[in-house]
Scaffold this motif. Structure first.
Motif, PDB file in Angstrom:
ATOM      1  N   THR A  77     -11.026 -18.470  -9.592  1.00  0.00           N
ATOM      2  CA  THR A  77     -10.185 -19.718  -9.101  1.00  0.00           C
ATOM      3  C   THR A  77      -9.206 -19.378  -8.125  1.00  0.00           C
ATOM      4  OG1 THR A  77      -8.562 -19.248 -10.783  1.00  0.00           O
ATOM      5  CG2 THR A  77     -10.401 -20.683 -11.560  1.00  0.00           C
ATOM      6  N   GLU A  78      -8.856 -18.127  -8.130  1.00  0.00           N
ATOM      7  CA  GLU A  78      -7.834 -17.901  -6.949  1.00  0.00           C
ATOM      8  C   GLU A  78      -8.294 -16.360  -6.264  1.00  0.00           C
ATOM      9  OE1 GLU A  78      -3.518 -18.625  -7.148  1.00  0.00           O
ATOM     10  OE2 GLU A  78      -3.531 -16.347  -7.828  1.00  0.00           O
ATOM     11  N   GLU A  79      -8.270 -16.249  -4.996  1.00  0.00           N
ATOM     12  CA  GLU A  79      -8.405 -15.000  -4.352  1.00  0.00           C
ATOM     13  C   GLU A  79      -6.911 -14.743  -3.772  1.00  0.00           C
ATOM     14  OE1 GLU A  79     -11.948 -14.917  -2.264  1.00  0.00           O
ATOM     15  OE2 GLU A  79     -13.194 -14.487  -3.863  1.00  0.00           O
ATOM     16  N   ALA A  80      -6.561 -13.548  -3.664  1.00  0.00           N
ATOM     17  CA  ALA A  80      -5.431 -13.092  -2.872  1.00  0.00           C
ATOM     18  C   ALA A  80      -5.408 -11.705  -2.275  1.00  0.00           C
ATOM     19  CB  ALA A  80      -4.301 -13.184  -3.686  1.00  0.00           C
ATOM     20  N   GLU A  81      -4.583 -11.647  -1.265  1.00  0.00           N
ATOM     21  CA  GLU A  81      -4.963 -10.169  -0.546  1.00  0.00           C
ATOM     22  C   GLU A  81      -3.466  -9.880  -0.181  1.00  0.00           C
ATOM     23  OE1 GLU A  81      -8.316  -9.017   1.913  1.00  0.00           O
ATOM     24  OE2 GLU A  81      -6.756  -9.232   3.395  1.00  0.00           O
ATOM     25  N   LEU A  82      -3.084  -8.662  -0.561  1.00  0.00           N
ATOM     26  CA  LEU A  82      -1.654  -7.982  -0.382  1.00  0.00           C
ATOM     27  C   LEU A  82      -1.896  -7.037   0.568  1.00  0.00           C
ATOM     28  CD1 LEU A  82       1.392  -7.656  -0.748  1.00  0.00           C
ATOM     29  CD2 LEU A  82       0.677  -6.253  -2.870  1.00  0.00           C
ATOM     30  N   THR A  83      -1.066  -6.888   1.726  1.00  0.00           N
ATOM     31  CA  THR A  83      -1.046  -6.070   2.767  1.00  0.00           C
ATOM     32  C   THR A  83       0.397  -5.674   3.094  1.00  0.00           C
ATOM     33  OG1 THR A  83      -2.923  -7.235   3.857  1.00  0.00           O
ATOM     34  CG2 THR A  83      -1.713  -5.518   5.212  1.00  0.00           C
ATOM     35  N   PHE A  84       0.354  -4.387   2.867  1.00  0.00           N
ATOM     36  CA  PHE A  84       1.547  -3.644   3.266  1.00  0.00           C
ATOM     37  C   PHE A  84       1.544  -2.491   4.044  1.00  0.00           C
ATOM     38  CE2 PHE A  84      -0.100  -2.121  -0.553  1.00  0.00           C
ATOM     39  CZ  PHE A  84      -0.096  -0.445  -0.589  1.00  0.00           C
ATOM     40  N   VAL A  85       2.529  -2.602   5.248  1.00  0.00           N
ATOM     41  CA  VAL A  85       2.454  -1.649   6.242  1.00  0.00           C
ATOM     42  C   VAL A  85       3.839  -0.885   6.320  1.00  0.00           C
ATOM     43  CG1 VAL A  85       2.191  -1.322   8.717  1.00  0.00           C
ATOM     44  CG2 VAL A  85       0.948  -3.138   7.610  1.00  0.00           C
ATOM     45  N   TYR A  86       3.746   0.447   6.544  1.00  0.00           N
ATOM     46  CA  TYR A  86       4.977   1.232   6.527  1.00  0.00           C
ATOM     47  C   TYR A  86       5.484   1.324   8.119  1.00  0.00           C
ATOM     48  CZ  TYR A  86       8.371   4.995   6.331  1.00  0.00           C
ATOM     49  OH  TYR A  86       9.313   5.740   6.405  1.00  0.00           O
ATOM     50  N   ILE A  87       6.448   0.778   8.426  1.00  0.00           N
ATOM     51  CA  ILE A  87       7.144   0.666   9.642  1.00  0.00           C
ATOM     52  C   ILE A  87       8.241   1.654   9.672  1.00  0.00           C
ATOM     53  CG2 ILE A  87       6.099  -1.432  10.218  1.00  0.00           C
ATOM     54  CD1 ILE A  87       8.869  -2.869   9.617  1.00  0.00           C
ATOM     55  N   GLY A  88       8.713   2.286   8.682  1.00  0.00           N
ATOM     56  CA  GLY A  88      10.164   2.948   8.782  1.00  0.00           C
ATOM     57  C   GLY A  88      10.072   4.128   9.847  1.00  0.00           C
ATOM     58  N   ASN A 103      -8.067 -14.120  -9.531  1.00  0.00           N
ATOM     59  CA  ASN A 103      -7.541 -14.965 -10.561  1.00  0.00           C
ATOM     60  C   ASN A 103      -6.202 -14.262 -11.392  1.00  0.00           C
ATOM     61  OD1 ASN A 103      -9.693 -16.382 -10.876  1.00  0.00           O
ATOM     62  ND2 ASN A 103     -11.093 -15.227 -12.105  1.00  0.00           N
ATOM     63  N   ASN A 104      -5.287 -14.099 -10.794  1.00  0.00           N
ATOM     64  CA  ASN A 104      -4.002 -13.812 -10.969  1.00  0.00           C
ATOM     65  C   ASN A 104      -2.861 -14.777 -11.027  1.00  0.00           C
ATOM     66  OD1 ASN A 104      -5.198 -10.874  -9.995  1.00  0.00           O
ATOM     67  ND2 ASN A 104      -3.754 -10.558 -11.154  1.00  0.00           N
ATOM     68  N   GLY A 111       8.024 -21.302 -11.442  1.00  0.00           N
ATOM     69  CA  GLY A 111       9.347 -20.654 -11.468  1.00  0.00           C
ATOM     70  C   GLY A 111       9.366 -19.197 -12.017  1.00  0.00           C
ATOM     71  N   SER A 112       7.927 -18.641 -11.937  1.00  0.00           N
ATOM     72  CA  SER A 112       7.817 -17.109 -12.181  1.00  0.00           C
ATOM     73  C   SER A 112       7.229 -16.502 -11.335  1.00  0.00           C
ATOM     74  CB  SER A 112       7.238 -17.032 -13.762  1.00  0.00           C
ATOM     75  OG  SER A 112       7.579 -17.709 -14.874  1.00  0.00           O
ATOM     76  N   PRO A 113       7.856 -16.281 -10.235  1.00  0.00           N
ATOM     77  CA  PRO A 113       7.032 -15.571  -9.047  1.00  0.00           C
ATOM     78  C   PRO A 113       6.844 -14.259  -9.176  1.00  0.00           C
ATOM     79  CG  PRO A 113       9.377 -15.914  -8.373  1.00  0.00           C
ATOM     80  CD  PRO A 113       9.164 -16.598  -9.689  1.00  0.00           C
ATOM     81  N   TYR A 114       5.953 -13.748  -8.730  1.00  0.00           N
ATOM     82  CA  TYR A 114       5.332 -12.257  -8.726  1.00  0.00           C
ATOM     83  C   TYR A 114       6.414 -11.215  -7.965  1.00  0.00           C
ATOM     84  CZ  TYR A 114       0.838 -12.528 -11.092  1.00  0.00           C
ATOM     85  OH  TYR A 114      -0.002 -12.877 -11.880  1.00  0.00           O
ATOM     86  N   THR A 115       6.754 -10.027  -8.335  1.00  0.00           N
ATOM     87  CA  THR A 115       7.590  -9.407  -7.632  1.00  0.00           C
ATOM     88  C   THR A 115       6.517  -8.092  -7.199  1.00  0.00           C
ATOM     89  OG1 THR A 115       8.219  -7.942  -9.546  1.00  0.00           O
ATOM     90  CG2 THR A 115       9.645  -9.808  -8.848  1.00  0.00           C
ATOM     91  N   ILE A 116       6.981  -7.551  -6.119  1.00  0.00           N
ATOM     92  CA  ILE A 116       6.250  -6.244  -5.656  1.00  0.00           C
ATOM     93  C   ILE A 116       7.180  -5.231  -5.460  1.00  0.00           C
ATOM     94  CG2 ILE A 116       4.928  -5.164  -3.535  1.00  0.00           C
ATOM     95  CD1 ILE A 116       4.083  -8.337  -2.736  1.00  0.00           C
ATOM     96  N   GLU A 117       6.712  -4.059  -6.078  1.00  0.00           N
ATOM     97  CA  GLU A 117       7.809  -2.797  -6.014  1.00  0.00           C
ATOM     98  C   GLU A 117       7.033  -1.690  -5.176  1.00  0.00           C
ATOM     99  OE1 GLU A 117      10.187  -1.653  -9.300  1.00  0.00           O
ATOM    100  OE2 GLU A 117       9.037   0.207  -9.184  1.00  0.00           O
ATOM    101  N   ILE A 118       7.409  -1.505  -4.229  1.00  0.00           N
ATOM    102  CA  ILE A 118       6.728   0.056  -3.477  1.00  0.00           C
ATOM    103  C   ILE A 118       7.576   1.078  -3.521  1.00  0.00           C
ATOM    104  CG2 ILE A 118       5.928   0.401  -1.245  1.00  0.00           C
ATOM    105  CD1 ILE A 118       5.826  -2.254  -0.229  1.00  0.00           C
ATOM    106  N   ASN A 119       6.912   2.278  -4.098  1.00  0.00           N
ATOM    107  CA  ASN A 119       7.753   3.390  -4.237  1.00  0.00           C
ATOM    108  C   ASN A 119       6.996   4.189  -3.454  1.00  0.00           C
ATOM    109  OD1 ASN A 119       9.234   3.032  -7.124  1.00  0.00           O
ATOM    110  ND2 ASN A 119       7.131   1.971  -7.291  1.00  0.00           N
ATOM    111  N   TRP A 120       7.971   5.170  -2.456  1.00  0.00           N
ATOM    112  CA  TRP A 120       7.626   6.260  -1.932  1.00  0.00           C
ATOM    113  C   TRP A 120       8.733   7.085  -1.579  1.00  0.00           C
ATOM    114  CZ3 TRP A 120      10.004   2.404  -0.149  1.00  0.00           C
ATOM    115  CH2 TRP A 120      11.016   2.358   0.813  1.00  0.00           C
ATOM    116  N   ASP A 121       8.449   8.539  -1.600  1.00  0.00           N
ATOM    117  CA  ASP A 121       9.449   9.639  -1.142  1.00  0.00           C
ATOM    118  C   ASP A 121      10.682   9.196  -1.818  1.00  0.00           C
ATOM    119  OD1 ASP A 121       7.436  10.559   0.714  1.00  0.00           O
ATOM    120  OD2 ASP A 121       8.489   9.828   2.246  1.00  0.00           O
TER     121      ASP A 121
END
Length: 134
Positions: free
Chosen positions: A51-62, A101-102, A111-121
């Motif tokens: 019913t729903e497709e999503a794609e999360l993209t994350f790029v390191y720019i540090g 389907n998420n 009013g229950s948005p998702y959160t994204i937590e990125i962990n590195w180093d």
């Protein structure tokens, strides 16, 4: 007479099952000192398995070298949805996480948005997905 009546009922039923509806798509983009995070969400027609497709993209720019290992946690308080996590041991600066389907759009609407937590180093950054309709 009953045959004509049944034909009319059948035609009305078929007309009501028209799947030519405008399906929405949504996007999210945020950039910090270390990360560019984007998400594209597309709703699918009613009655399909997905019913729903999503794609999360994350790029390191540090400024520091690209981290070897990155873990991503996607979570919400939306009912019947839980935490999704993925570890990228051989991270090369950019990664994509596909979802199906998420209910990202539905969670955002209620009013229950998702959160994204990125962990590195031993660092952590958190993003709140606030979708915009395309």
């Amino acid at each position: 007479m009953p045959l004509k009546f049944l034909s009319v009922i059948l035609l009305l039923f078929i007309a009501g099952c028209n799947t030519d509806v405008d399906l929405a798509s949504y996007s999210f983009y945020e950039e910090t000192e270390n990360w560019q995070v984007s998400m594209l969400v597309e709703e699918k027609p009613f009655g399909e398995t997905t019913t729903e497709e999503a794609e999360l993209t994350f790029v390191y720019i540090g400024k520091n070298p690209v981290p070897d290992g990155v873990s991503v946690i996607v979570d919400t308080e939306f009912p019947y949805r839980g935490e999704i996590s993925q570890k990228f041991d051989d991270f090369e600066g950019e990664a994509v996480m596909p979802f199906g389907n998420n209910y990202f759009a539905e969670a955002d609407r209620f009013g229950s948005p998702y959160t994204i937590e990125i962990n590195w180093d031993e660092e952590v950054e958190e993003f709140i997905i606030e979708l915009e309709k395309n």
